[in-house]
Motif scaffolding. Structure first.
Motif: not given
Length: 95
Positions: A1-16, A42-52
Motif C-alpha cells: 500500500m502506498g502513501i496515496g492509498a493510506s491517506i485515502f483510507l484515513i480520509a474515508l475513515g474520517a468521513i465515515f 498502519v499502511g502509512l507507517l509500513t510504507t515509510l518504514h520500507f522506504w527508509n
C-alpha cells in the motif's frame, strides 16, 4: 500500500466516523470509519518504514567515485580475509 492509498483510507475513515450520520442497523459506520483510519495509519507507517530501510550510505572517494559501503562482497586486494570459526556444544552430558 502506498502513501496515496493510506491517506485515502484515513480520509474515508474520517468521513465515515465523523461526518456520516446514517443508521443501517446491522452496520455501525463509526466503527467502520475508525477501522479504515487505523488501516490507513498502519499502511502509512509500513510504507515509510520500507522506504527508509532501502536507503544506503554512499561515501564519496577523492577520485570522484561513489561506492556503496554496505554491499561489499568481495574483499579488496591487500585486505586480509577474516574467517569465523564457531564451536557448537550440544547440551547434555559433558566429558
Amino acid at each position: 500500500m502506498g502513501i496515496g492509498a493510506s491517506i485515502f483510507l484515513i480520509a474515508l475513515g474520517a468521513i465515515f466516523a465523523f461526518a456520516v450520520q446514517a443508521d443501517l442497523g446491522w452496520l455501525n459506520l463509526g466503527v467502520v470509519g475508525w477501522v479504515l483510519m487505523l488501516a490507513g495509519v498502519v499502511g502509512l507507517l509500513t510504507t515509510l518504514h520500507f522506504w527508509n530501510r532501502g536507503r544506503r550510505t554512499v561515501v564519496a572517494t577523492p577520485v570522484r567515485e561513489n561506492r556503496v559501503v554496505a554491499d561489499r562482497v568481495v574483499p579488496v586486494q591487500g585486505e586480509p580475509v577474516v574467517q569465523e570459526y564457531r564451536e557448537v556444544r550440544r547440551p547434555g552430558r559433558t566429558v
